[in-house]
Design a protein around this motif. Structure first.
Motif, PDB file in Angstrom:
ATOM      1  N   LYS A   1     -15.758  46.168  12.531  1.00 49.49           N
ATOM      2  CA  LYS A   1     -15.760  46.274  14.123  1.00 49.49           C
ATOM      3  C   LYS A   1     -14.778  47.177  14.638  1.00 49.49           C
ATOM      4  CE  LYS A   1     -15.869  43.098  18.090  1.00 49.49           C
ATOM      5  NZ  LYS A   1     -15.507  41.820  18.640  1.00 49.49           N
ATOM      6  N   HIS A   2     -13.634  47.156  14.104  1.00 47.02           N
ATOM      7  CA  HIS A   2     -12.480  47.972  14.725  1.00 47.02           C
ATOM      8  C   HIS A   2     -11.951  49.122  13.765  1.00 47.02           C
ATOM      9  CE1 HIS A   2     -11.756  43.997  16.596  1.00 47.02           C
ATOM     10  NE2 HIS A   2     -11.725  44.747  17.598  1.00 47.02           N
ATOM     11  N   GLN A   3     -12.448  49.171  12.373  1.00 48.45           N
ATOM     12  CA  GLN A   3     -12.269  50.234  11.724  1.00 48.45           C
ATOM     13  C   GLN A   3     -10.569  50.526  11.283  1.00 48.45           C
ATOM     14  OE1 GLN A   3     -14.565  52.172   9.987  1.00 48.45           O
ATOM     15  NE2 GLN A   3     -15.774  50.796  10.902  1.00 48.45           N
TER      16      GLN A   3
ATOM     17  N   PRO B   1      -9.554  47.950   2.294  1.00 50.99           N
ATOM     18  CA  PRO B   1     -10.455  47.176   3.038  1.00 50.99           C
ATOM     19  C   PRO B   1     -10.309  47.331   4.611  1.00 50.99           C
ATOM     20  CG  PRO B   1      -9.486  45.599   1.489  1.00 50.99           C
ATOM     21  CD  PRO B   1      -8.846  46.968   1.325  1.00 50.99           C
ATOM     22  N   HIS B   2     -11.306  47.643   5.214  1.00 48.40           N
ATOM     23  CA  HIS B   2     -11.111  47.834   6.740  1.00 48.40           C
ATOM     24  C   HIS B   2     -12.130  47.022   7.461  1.00 48.40           C
ATOM     25  CE1 HIS B   2     -14.225  50.849   5.825  1.00 48.40           C
ATOM     26  NE2 HIS B   2     -14.789  50.600   7.022  1.00 48.40           N
TER      27      HIS B   2
ATOM     28  N   LEU C   1      -4.380  40.662   8.043  1.00 56.45           N
ATOM     29  CA  LEU C   1      -4.503  39.233   8.056  1.00 56.45           C
ATOM     30  C   LEU C   1      -5.390  38.116   7.802  1.00 56.45           C
ATOM     31  CD1 LEU C   1      -3.124  39.116  11.865  1.00 56.45           C
ATOM     32  CD2 LEU C   1      -1.510  38.853   9.911  1.00 56.45           C
ATOM     33  N   PHE C   2      -5.170  37.063   7.630  1.00 65.13           N
ATOM     34  CA  PHE C   2      -6.002  36.136   6.979  1.00 65.13           C
ATOM     35  C   PHE C   2      -6.148  35.116   8.034  1.00 65.13           C
ATOM     36  CE2 PHE C   2      -7.181  32.180   4.457  1.00 65.13           C
ATOM     37  CZ  PHE C   2      -8.505  32.716   3.995  1.00 65.13           C
TER      38      PHE C   2
ATOM     39  N   ARG D   1     -11.370  31.342   7.213  1.00 62.80           N
ATOM     40  CA  ARG D   1     -11.146  31.617   5.691  1.00 62.80           C
ATOM     41  C   ARG D   1     -11.674  33.072   5.661  1.00 62.80           C
ATOM     42  NH1 ARG D   1     -12.152  25.973   2.867  1.00 62.80           N
ATOM     43  NH2 ARG D   1     -10.351  24.987   3.640  1.00 62.80           N
ATOM     44  N   LYS D   2     -11.173  34.213   6.406  1.00 68.66           N
ATOM     45  CA  LYS D   2     -11.670  35.366   6.347  1.00 68.66           C
ATOM     46  C   LYS D   2     -10.645  36.526   6.590  1.00 68.66           C
ATOM     47  CE  LYS D   2     -14.279  37.040   9.979  1.00 68.66           C
ATOM     48  NZ  LYS D   2     -15.846  37.283  10.690  1.00 68.66           N
ATOM     49  N   LEU D   3     -10.605  37.750   6.112  1.00 69.42           N
ATOM     50  CA  LEU D   3      -9.727  38.691   6.230  1.00 69.42           C
ATOM     51  C   LEU D   3     -10.049  39.245   7.451  1.00 69.42           C
ATOM     52  CD1 LEU D   3      -9.324  40.369   2.874  1.00 69.42           C
ATOM     53  CD2 LEU D   3      -7.766  38.742   3.828  1.00 69.42           C
ATOM     54  N   ILE D   4      -8.896  39.721   8.485  1.00 70.12           N
ATOM     55  CA  ILE D   4      -9.300  40.200   9.816  1.00 70.12           C
ATOM     56  C   ILE D   4      -8.425  41.439  10.142  1.00 70.12           C
ATOM     57  CG2 ILE D   4     -10.291  38.174  10.671  1.00 70.12           C
ATOM     58  CD1 ILE D   4      -7.742  37.560  12.212  1.00 70.12           C
ATOM     59  N   CYS D   5      -8.418  42.214  11.008  1.00 70.36           N
ATOM     60  CA  CYS D   5      -7.505  43.166  11.417  1.00 70.36           C
ATOM     61  C   CYS D   5      -6.646  42.649  12.596  1.00 70.36           C
ATOM     62  CB  CYS D   5      -8.107  44.367  11.820  1.00 70.36           C
ATOM     63  SG  CYS D   5      -9.072  44.556  13.290  1.00 70.36           S
TER      64      CYS D   5
END
Length: 148
Positions: free
Chosen positions: A95-97, A91-92, A102-103, A108-112
């Motif tokens: 916005k930033h590809q 999963p990517h 990180l969570f 409560r969501k996955l982020i880069c």
């Protein structure tokens, strides 16, 4: 009957070079290269220049032509589950590809890692995905135990 090597080569033709997944709504640029519509649009928004990510040709206008042939082939490959396991994309971040690593415990969501510095995540709490999985598994188990 097609060999595994031939199927692999065919499969590679229906994979977007940006997201490394089967094409979704594939479009062709004037240079002839193909991309998912959302991938090329996001790429152009980030760079603020309309150029091909593969050959670097610059286009004065955003001329995207739908590629129905590749869309049909990608759909057939998806149905046949031809995508090799070792090439599965993780999963990517849209916005930033970048890979989601990180969570955000606050949202409560996955982020880069790039999203950590974004204004919308300022002063939020971040944890490693594996740690978040443990926490939410424990919460789920606790909820299930109370239900039973």
């Amino acid at each position: 009957m097609a060999s595994a090597q031939q199927l692999l080569r065919l499969t590679e033709e229906v994979i977007c070079p940006i997201c490394l997944d089967f094409f979704t709504d594939p479009v062709t640029l004037d240079c002839g290269h193909n991309f998912c519509r959302s991938c090329i649009t996001q790429s152009w928004e980030k760079k603020e220049i309309n150029s091909c990510p593969e050959c670097r040709e610059v286009f004065p206008e955003r001329n995207l032509r739908v590629n129905r042939a590749i869309a049909n082939l990608a759909e057939e490959a998806r149905k046949l589950k031809l995508y090799p396991k070792e090439k599965e994309s993780k999963p990517h971040c849209e916005k930033h590809q970048r890979e989601l690593k990180l969570f955000c415990d606050t949202d409560r969501k996955l982020i880069c890692v790039m999203c950590v510095t974004a204004p919308e995540h300022r002063e939020h709490r971040f944890i490693q995905i594996q740690e978040g999985v443990k926490v939410y598994k424990a919460k789920l188990k606790s909820s299930l135990d109370s239900l039973t």
